[in-house]
Scaffold this active site. Structure first.
Site, PDB file in Angstrom:
ATOM      1  N   SER A 117       1.005  -0.645  -0.258  1.00 51.26           N
ATOM      2  CA  SER A 117      -0.165   0.123  -0.133  1.00 51.26           C
ATOM      3  C   SER A 117       0.894   0.942  -0.297  1.00 51.26           C
ATOM      4  CB  SER A 117      -1.105  -0.183   1.279  1.00 51.26           C
ATOM      5  OG  SER A 117      -0.145  -0.315   2.014  1.00 51.26           O
ATOM      6  N   GLU A 123       6.177  -0.103  -5.667  1.00 52.71           N
ATOM      7  CA  GLU A 123       5.483  -0.691  -6.156  1.00 52.71           C
ATOM      8  C   GLU A 123       4.441  -1.002  -5.370  1.00 52.71           C
ATOM      9  OE1 GLU A 123       5.465  -1.325  -9.393  1.00 52.71           O
ATOM     10  OE2 GLU A 123       7.881  -1.804  -9.706  1.00 52.71           O
ATOM     11  N   CYS A 145      -3.517  -4.804  -7.873  1.00 53.86           N
ATOM     12  CA  CYS A 145      -3.225  -3.255  -7.730  1.00 53.86           C
ATOM     13  C   CYS A 145      -3.234  -2.804  -8.986  1.00 53.86           C
ATOM     14  CB  CYS A 145      -1.551  -3.568  -7.649  1.00 53.86           C
ATOM     15  SG  CYS A 145      -0.198  -3.897  -8.886  1.00 53.86           S
TER      16      CYS A 145
HETATM   17  P1  NAD Z   1       0.504  -4.346   2.886  1.00 61.59           P
HETATM   18  O1  NAD Z   1       1.081  -2.787   2.703  1.00 61.59           O
HETATM   19  O2  NAD Z   1      -0.408  -3.614   4.068  1.00 61.59           O
HETATM   20  O3  NAD Z   1       1.419  -4.824   3.011  1.00 61.59           O
HETATM   21  C1  NAD Z   1       2.427  -4.673   2.011  1.00 61.59           C
HETATM   22  C2  NAD Z   1       3.741  -5.859   2.928  1.00 61.59           C
HETATM   23  O4  NAD Z   1       4.351  -4.774   3.393  1.00 61.59           O
HETATM   24  C3  NAD Z   1       3.732  -6.798   3.565  1.00 61.59           C
HETATM   25  O5  NAD Z   1       4.213  -7.680   3.395  1.00 61.59           O
HETATM   26  C4  NAD Z   1       3.476  -6.049   4.895  1.00 61.59           C
HETATM   27  O6  NAD Z   1       4.110  -6.808   5.812  1.00 61.59           O
HETATM   28  C5  NAD Z   1       4.252  -5.033   4.337  1.00 61.59           C
HETATM   29  N1  NAD Z   1       4.864  -3.978   5.912  1.00 61.59           N
HETATM   30  C6  NAD Z   1       3.785  -3.437   5.962  1.00 61.59           C
HETATM   31  N2  NAD Z   1       3.689  -2.279   6.714  1.00 61.59           N
HETATM   32  C7  NAD Z   1       5.674  -1.972   6.552  1.00 61.59           C
HETATM   33  C8  NAD Z   1       6.416  -1.396   7.354  1.00 61.59           C
HETATM   34  N3  NAD Z   1       5.754   0.034   8.146  1.00 61.59           N
HETATM   35  N4  NAD Z   1       7.094  -1.523   6.943  1.00 61.59           N
HETATM   36  C9  NAD Z   1       8.126  -2.607   6.088  1.00 61.59           C
HETATM   37  N5  NAD Z   1       7.006  -3.569   5.762  1.00 61.59           N
HETATM   38  C10 NAD Z   1       5.752  -3.463   5.706  1.00 61.59           C
HETATM   39  O7  NAD Z   1      -0.624  -4.513   1.523  1.00 61.59           O
HETATM   40  P2  NAD Z   1      -1.545  -5.448   1.049  1.00 61.59           P
HETATM   41  O8  NAD Z   1      -2.733  -5.726   1.760  1.00 61.59           O
HETATM   42  O9  NAD Z   1      -0.520  -6.259   0.855  1.00 61.59           O
HETATM   43  O10 NAD Z   1      -1.517  -5.768  -0.444  1.00 61.59           O
HETATM   44  C11 NAD Z   1      -2.661  -4.690  -0.873  1.00 61.59           C
HETATM   45  C12 NAD Z   1      -1.823  -3.426  -1.839  1.00 61.59           C
HETATM   46  O11 NAD Z   1      -0.130  -3.641  -2.178  1.00 61.59           O
HETATM   47  C13 NAD Z   1      -2.726  -2.047  -2.423  1.00 61.59           C
HETATM   48  O12 NAD Z   1      -2.407  -0.716  -1.797  1.00 61.59           O
HETATM   49  C14 NAD Z   1      -2.205  -3.158  -3.613  1.00 61.59           C
HETATM   50  O13 NAD Z   1      -2.711  -1.891  -4.759  1.00 61.59           O
HETATM   51  C15 NAD Z   1      -0.530  -2.778  -3.378  1.00 61.59           C
HETATM   52  N6  NAD Z   1       0.279  -3.823  -4.313  1.00 61.59           N
HETATM   53  C16 NAD Z   1       0.658  -2.696  -5.583  1.00 61.59           C
HETATM   54  C17 NAD Z   1       1.112  -3.610  -6.807  1.00 61.59           C
HETATM   55  C18 NAD Z   1       2.265  -2.529  -7.211  1.00 61.59           C
HETATM   56  O14 NAD Z   1       3.062  -3.863  -8.020  1.00 61.59           O
HETATM   57  N7  NAD Z   1       2.109  -1.541  -7.872  1.00 61.59           N
HETATM   58  C19 NAD Z   1       1.172  -5.080  -6.403  1.00 61.59           C
HETATM   59  C20 NAD Z   1       0.170  -5.625  -5.978  1.00 61.59           C
HETATM   60  C21 NAD Z   1      -0.550  -5.191  -4.798  1.00 61.59           C
END
Ligand code: NAD
Length: 500
Positions: A234, A255, A289
């Protein structure tokens, strides 16, 4: 053991991975909401040990010729193909994707391995003409170091492979922190990569897996031995992570979230547009995403388009993703459902008209969250439309002149994927020109999701600016050296400088 837990254990066993049975991290399935098994999270010492091992392995791995490194990735691709169904089963169990999409995700891994193997013989540098006689000027590309990969739940394996296949070929080593919601797929992929290393006589320490929630990722963020942090998730996560990596002068590849739009013009082939829109907006239960979240349609065709989308939506089967004919599986969690319900309520209070969907339906009991994909017609692009709600809500907006359609399209903070449906070549070309879509991906007559691995993948603005997968994305995983070689017996200085 429940049926789903048995399926997970069997798939892991066929892959040759250990079936976890204790720990403090529940591996949950959104299909029923049940806990499949408990997994051990990595503590601080374990994460440190993983980074140390990857850092030490890098010293030798960087000197292995790239085409030789590629043998591991070639073997990995073979093992992924052999276990395609097992991995797809785990993806369905953990991320809730329907079987066809889960298999597609595994195919994407196989494709990127193939791409990376070819790339291993094409890590080209440039040779430039020198301004000095008897001199040669060139650029060479070298391995960077340890790549930390933080991945999201919704592409639990493909994103790992985009990073890992390319990083390994580039001579880097990898520490992977998958989403805490998808640990079993990560354990499975890691087992296959370790087997590939063993089969090819390579050091298995080139890849490390660490498991846990945000604090585990934060350790990768803070550790200066992690040369590149590739973080997918996110915008909220990116906003925390990026400044901290920058503060230690590390590199970040981001990403992040998207809020993808499609313009539908009066000349559009509506049959094609409806098919493209429905797959992009409702597929994967709106949890890509690149999911299509906004349609900006010309007033003259708006009513017809909305009616056709609503008709198609009413025929979508929502249900258990393992069931034949189901096209929309569950949301990942109760939080995702709450976010969807909240966004629909907000859209309603902003004057939006709910055309169809938005209901929670009982498929597998109280602990799973299945919804009918929603279509909401909006009078304006209010704040709720400008946010990414990670659920199947499609907002419909209208326009009457093409410039204002592009303006509306770009008036969101995210910049990942975009599309136009038109048969007018001027509109199509304008959409992908400099003053058209401001996204990293701009498509014509196909939806916003379902990218191929051959192109560079990523987006602008709050999506983070990173590029992964195909094209020249490999450059993010290497460092560049500029070399000047003097093969003369003179020492002329550049810019004509005379020094004594
Ligand atoms: P999220 O941000 O909740 O988590 C993603 C990852 O980040 C997880 O592994 C989580 O444990 C880690 N994380 C969270 N906070 C962190 C921090 N402070 N420090 C280090 N790591 C941390 O996202 P989600 O719910 O798993 O996935 C959905 C989101 O991901 C959506 O916003 C979607 O658009 C995005 N996404 C983007 C792409 C892209 O290529 N642009 C691809 C897939 C998903």
């Amino acid at each position: 053991m429940s049926t789903l837990a048995r399926r997970a254990a069997d798939a892991l066993a066929r892959i040759g991975a250990n079936v976890p049975d204790s720990g403090d991290l529940p591996a949950r399935s959104p299909i029923t909401g049940e806990v499949l098994c408990l997994v051990e999270a990595s503590n601080t010492a374990a994460v440190d040990a993983a980074i140390t091992a990857a850092h030490n392995a890098f010293r030798n791995w960087r000197t292995v010729p790239a085409p030789v490194r590629a043998a591991v990735v070639r073997r990995l691709g073979g093992l992924l193909a052999e276990h395609k169904d097992d991995l797809a089963e785990l993806v369905t169990l953990e991320a809730g994707k329907i079987t066809s999409e889960a298999r597609g995700e595994v195919q994407e891994m196989i494709d990127v391995c193939e791409f990376a193997v070819g790339l291993s013989r094409q890590l080209y540098g440039k040779t430039m003409t020198s301004e000095r006689p008897g001199h040669r000027l060139m650029e060479t590309w070298h391995p960077l170091g340890v790549v930390g990969v933080i991945s999201a739940f919704n592409f639990p394996v493909a994103v790992w492979s985009w990073n890992t296949a390319i990083a390994l070929v580039c001579g880097d080593t990898v520490v992977w922190k998958p989403s805490e919601a998808t640990t079993l797929t990560a354990i499975a992929c890691t087992a296959l990569l370790r087997r590939a290393c063993a089969d090819e006589g390579a050091d298995p320490d080139v890849h490390q897996l660490v498991l846990g929630a945000a604090p585990v990722g934060e350790q990768l963020v803070e550790d200066s031995r992690v040369a590149l942090l590739s973080a997918t998730g996110s915008v909220r996560m990116g906003r925390t992570v990026a400044p901290r990596v920058a503060a230690r002068f590390g590199r970040c590849l981001l990403e992040l979230g998207g809020n993808n739009g499609a313009i539908v013009t009066p000349s559009a082939d509506l049959d094609l547009a409806v098919r493209g829109i429905v797959f992009a907006a409702a597929g994967t239960a709106g949890q890509r995403c690149t999911t299509l979240r906004r349609v900006i349609v010309h007033e003259s065709v708006a009513d017809e388009l909305v009616e056709r989308i609503a008709n198609a939506y009413r025929q979508l089967r929502v249900g258990n993703p393992f069931d034949e004919g189901v096209l929309v599986g569950p949301l990942i969690s109760s939080d995702a459902y709450a976010a969807m319900a909240g966004a629909l309520e907000k859209a309603g209070s902003d004057g939006g008209e709910l055309i169809c969907g938005g209901d929670r339906i009982d498929v597998e009991g109280d602990y799973s969250f299945y919804v009918t994909p929603a279509v909401v017609r909006m009078r304006a692009q209010t704040s709720v439309v400008r946010e990414e709600t990670f659920a199947p809500i499609l907002y419909i907006l209208t326009y009457n002149d093409f410039d204002s359609a592009i303006e509306l399209h770009n008036a969101v903070p995210q910049g990942l994927s975009s599309a136009i449906f038109t048969t007018d070549v001027r509109e199509a070309e304008r959409f992908i020109a400099a003053d058209g879509s401001d996204c990293g991906i701009a498509n014509v007559n196909i939806g916003t999701s379902g990218a191929e691995i051959g192109g560079a993948f990523g987006g602008e603005k709050e999506t983070g600016g990173g590029r992964e997968s195909g094209s020249d994305s490999w450059k993010a995983y290497m460092r560049r050296a500029t070399n000047t070689i003097n093969y003369s017996n003179q020492l002329p200085l550049a810019q004509g400088v005379n020094f004594g």
